[in-house]
Design a protein around this motif. Structure first.
Motif, PDB file in Angstrom:
ATOM      1  N   HIS A  82       0.863  -1.188   0.000  1.00 36.96           N
ATOM      2  CA  HIS A  82       0.000   0.000   0.000  1.00 36.96           C
ATOM      3  C   HIS A  82       0.889   1.224   0.000  1.00 36.96           C
ATOM      4  O   HIS A  82       2.121   1.098   0.091  1.00 36.96           O
ATOM      5  CB  HIS A  82      -0.998  -0.019   1.159  1.00 36.96           C
ATOM      6  CG  HIS A  82      -0.420  -0.048   2.545  1.00 36.96           C
ATOM      7  ND1 HIS A  82       0.472  -1.009   2.971  1.00 36.96           N
ATOM      8  CD2 HIS A  82      -0.608   0.772   3.612  1.00 36.96           C
ATOM      9  CE1 HIS A  82       0.797  -0.791   4.242  1.00 36.96           C
ATOM     10  NE2 HIS A  82       0.165   0.296   4.643  1.00 36.96           N
ATOM     11  N   ILE A  83       0.291   2.387  -0.117  1.00 38.26           N
ATOM     12  CA  ILE A  83       1.112   3.579  -0.382  1.00 38.26           C
ATOM     13  C   ILE A  83       1.454   4.380   0.868  1.00 38.26           C
ATOM     14  O   ILE A  83       1.952   5.500   0.764  1.00 38.26           O
ATOM     15  CB  ILE A  83       0.477   4.493  -1.460  1.00 38.26           C
ATOM     16  CG1 ILE A  83      -0.899   5.000  -1.013  1.00 38.26           C
ATOM     17  CG2 ILE A  83       0.386   3.750  -2.794  1.00 38.26           C
ATOM     18  CD1 ILE A  83      -1.462   6.090  -1.934  1.00 38.26           C
ATOM     19  N   HIS A  84       1.212   3.841   2.064  1.00 38.07           N
ATOM     20  CA  HIS A  84       1.724   4.515   3.257  1.00 38.07           C
ATOM     21  C   HIS A  84       3.251   4.591   3.138  1.00 38.07           C
ATOM     22  O   HIS A  84       3.905   3.671   2.648  1.00 38.07           O
ATOM     23  CB  HIS A  84       1.316   3.761   4.522  1.00 38.07           C
ATOM     24  CG  HIS A  84      -0.153   3.875   4.825  1.00 38.07           C
ATOM     25  ND1 HIS A  84      -0.797   3.054   5.715  1.00 38.07           N
ATOM     26  CD2 HIS A  84      -1.102   4.727   4.351  1.00 38.07           C
ATOM     27  CE1 HIS A  84      -2.081   3.391   5.788  1.00 38.07           C
ATOM     28  NE2 HIS A  84      -2.285   4.399   4.961  1.00 38.07           N
ATOM     29  N   LEU A  85       3.800   5.712   3.629  1.00 42.85           N
ATOM     30  CA  LEU A  85       5.205   6.003   3.329  1.00 42.85           C
ATOM     31  C   LEU A  85       6.189   5.040   3.969  1.00 42.85           C
ATOM     32  O   LEU A  85       7.323   4.939   3.518  1.00 42.85           O
ATOM     33  CB  LEU A  85       5.553   7.434   3.755  1.00 42.85           C
ATOM     34  CG  LEU A  85       4.866   8.555   2.976  1.00 42.85           C
ATOM     35  CD1 LEU A  85       5.547   9.887   3.268  1.00 42.85           C
ATOM     36  CD2 LEU A  85       4.842   8.302   1.481  1.00 42.85           C
ATOM     37  N   ASP A  86       5.775   4.324   5.023  1.00 40.32           N
ATOM     38  CA  ASP A  86       6.709   3.353   5.606  1.00 40.32           C
ATOM     39  C   ASP A  86       6.809   2.087   4.756  1.00 40.32           C
ATOM     40  O   ASP A  86       7.659   1.235   5.007  1.00 40.32           O
ATOM     41  CB  ASP A  86       6.337   3.016   7.064  1.00 40.32           C
ATOM     42  CG  ASP A  86       4.888   2.580   7.228  1.00 40.32           C
ATOM     43  OD1 ASP A  86       4.024   3.070   6.483  1.00 40.32           O
ATOM     44  OD2 ASP A  86       4.635   1.740   8.114  1.00 40.32           O
ATOM     45  N   HIS A  87       5.975   1.978   3.733  1.00 45.05           N
ATOM     46  CA  HIS A  87       6.038   0.837   2.810  1.00 45.05           C
ATOM     47  C   HIS A  87       6.517   1.249   1.420  1.00 45.05           C
ATOM     48  O   HIS A  87       7.280   0.545   0.790  1.00 45.05           O
ATOM     49  CB  HIS A  87       4.658   0.172   2.689  1.00 45.05           C
ATOM     50  CG  HIS A  87       4.204  -0.406   3.975  1.00 45.05           C
ATOM     51  ND1 HIS A  87       4.190  -1.755   4.227  1.00 45.05           N
ATOM     52  CD2 HIS A  87       3.776   0.191   5.117  1.00 45.05           C
ATOM     53  CE1 HIS A  87       3.779  -1.967   5.464  1.00 45.05           C
ATOM     54  NE2 HIS A  87       3.523  -0.801   6.023  1.00 45.05           N
ATOM     55  N   ALA A  88       6.010   2.392   0.958  1.00 42.64           N
ATOM     56  CA  ALA A  88       6.205   2.766  -0.452  1.00 42.64           C
ATOM     57  C   ALA A  88       6.964   4.069  -0.636  1.00 42.64           C
ATOM     58  O   ALA A  88       7.210   4.469  -1.769  1.00 42.64           O
ATOM     59  CB  ALA A  88       4.836   2.884  -1.139  1.00 42.64           C
ATOM     60  N   GLY A  89       7.355   4.727   0.458  1.00 44.92           N
ATOM     61  CA  GLY A  89       7.945   6.058   0.329  1.00 44.92           C
ATOM     62  C   GLY A  89       9.193   6.093  -0.543  1.00 44.92           C
ATOM     63  O   GLY A  89       9.445   7.061  -1.256  1.00 44.92           O
ATOM     64  N   GLY A  90       9.971   5.003  -0.506  1.00 51.68           N
ATOM     65  CA  GLY A  90      11.213   4.974  -1.283  1.00 51.68           C
ATOM     66  C   GLY A  90      11.039   4.428  -2.689  1.00 51.68           C
ATOM     67  O   GLY A  90      12.028   4.215  -3.404  1.00 51.68           O
ATOM     68  N   ALA A  91       9.779   4.203  -3.117  1.00 47.84           N
ATOM     69  CA  ALA A  91       9.555   3.534  -4.418  1.00 47.84           C
ATOM     70  C   ALA A  91      10.189   4.314  -5.573  1.00 47.84           C
ATOM     71  O   ALA A  91      10.758   3.710  -6.494  1.00 47.84           O
ATOM     72  CB  ALA A  91       8.060   3.335  -4.659  1.00 47.84           C
ATOM     73  N   GLY A  92      10.098   5.625  -5.537  1.00 46.97           N
ATOM     74  CA  GLY A  92      10.684   6.437  -6.608  1.00 46.97           C
ATOM     75  C   GLY A  92      12.193   6.263  -6.675  1.00 46.97           C
ATOM     76  O   GLY A  92      12.782   6.214  -7.768  1.00 46.97           O
TER      77      GLY A  92
END
Ligand code: ZN
Length: 335
Positions: A82-92
């Motif tokens: 999911h897109i909460h930042l503790d999971h996806a924040g570093g995706a970029g």
């Protein structure tokens, strides 16, 4: 934690843990703490990383991937539950470091990874000062590299291995769980709650604005139907008795919701207003559940992990919002 891990890296505590089913956990070192958020590398024909942690500490994950021998062309997929930042924040940042990787996310979250302005702004409001000290902003990913998925989509890792992607709302509308039938594992993200070092039980993760009890329970049932042999929690690590753990997660969700509801009704009849309602629900949850959580949570780092990731006030706010919308008849099936 499973008893089968062996560790690499030499430094203590080590950032990388290998499990006998081939899964490699990479500690994202979220908030400068160990064992808060794991990324999981599946070293398949098409190597796949599940979760990457926040932007601010993603460099540690990139270094771990490099140390594991993944060159810039080697990562096929980054899956974020999911897109909460503790999971996806570093995706970029992961997408920039691995130009051939496709980012897999719920179709309800995909546009926010492509254009993270709103996600960053709302996260800044939710996290306050922690946005700058723990999370950091998401950087945009070109639209063509973000692949939004729906329930039942599969991801081909090559060599006959396929991941099943399940839409598992409840914690967040845009949550997916990942089932890997080849190894019998479910990567649960935040959908069943958290079990951090020192916790004796799974603790619900019920933040605003989406928390939805029935959706959460349905999501847990979806996992049970797959008879997994192991669960991998983002926070933190594997659980080897999945049936017991999933039953416990459901029981805990019901128990927290019941206690929150009782406290909410008390606060409503006392008539102290919204601030009082939140305060009373949070204090009641803390009182009721602290005794079962506290025994193992004595050291400073264990306490910091809970406060950073899953503090009672955030759970109370999500439960309260759910109860208020249920009262108002404005709940949707997803949250
Ligand atoms: Zn979350």
């Amino acid at each position: 934690m499973g008893g089968d891990q062996r560790t690499d890296g030499g430094s203590a505590p080590p950032p990388v843990t290998r499990f006998e089913d081939g899964v490699i956990a990479i500690d994202t070192l979220t908030g400068g703490l160990t064992s808060v958020t794991a990324g999981y590398l599946l070293p398949a024909a098409r190597p796949t990383l599940i979760e990457c942690g926040p932007a601010l500490t993603v460099e540690a994950v990139l270094q771990a991937l490099d140390a594991l021998g993944l060159g810039p062309q080697d990562l096929a997929y980054l899956v974020v539950t999911h897109i909460h930042l503790d999971h996806a924040g570093g995706a970029g940042d992961v997408a920039a470091a691995f130009p051939d990787a496709t980012v897999i996310v719920s179709d309800l979250g995909a546009r926010h990874l492509h254009d993270p302005e709103k996600l960053n702004a709302s996260s800044r409001r939710v996290y306050g000062p922690l946005f700058d000290t723990v999370y950091g902003p998401c950087t945009p990913i070109e639209a063509g590299r973000v692949h939004g998925v729906t329930d039942g989509n599969t991801l081909d890792l090559g060599g006959g291995r396929r991941l099943e992607l399940l839409h598992t709302p409840g914690h967040a509308k845009h949550h997916i769980g990942v089932f890997d039938p080849t190894i019998g594992a479910v990567f649960t993200g935040d959908s069943i709650g958290v079990k951090l070092p020192g916790m004796h039980r799974i603790r619900p993760a019920t933040p605003p604005a989406d928390f939805h009890l029935e959706a959460s329970l349905d999501s847990i049932s979806r996992y049970r139907e797959r008879s997994p042999e192991r669960l991998y929690l983002a926070h933190y690590g594997p659980i080897d008795e999945p049936d017991d753990a999933l039953a416990e997660a459901a029981d805990q969700l019901r128990a927290w919701t019941d206690v929150a509801e009782e406290a909410y009704r008390e606060a409503l009849s006392a008539g102290g207003g919204a601030d009082h309602e939140l305060q009373h629900v949070a204090e009641t949850l803390q009182q009721r559940f602290a005794t079962e959580l506290d025994p193992g949570l004595e050291d400073e780092e264990s306490i910091q992990r809970v406060e950073l990731l899953n503090d009672t006030r955030s759970n109370a706010a999500g439960l309260l919002r759910y109860l208020q919308r249920r009262d108002a008849g404005t709940l949707t099936p997803l949250g």
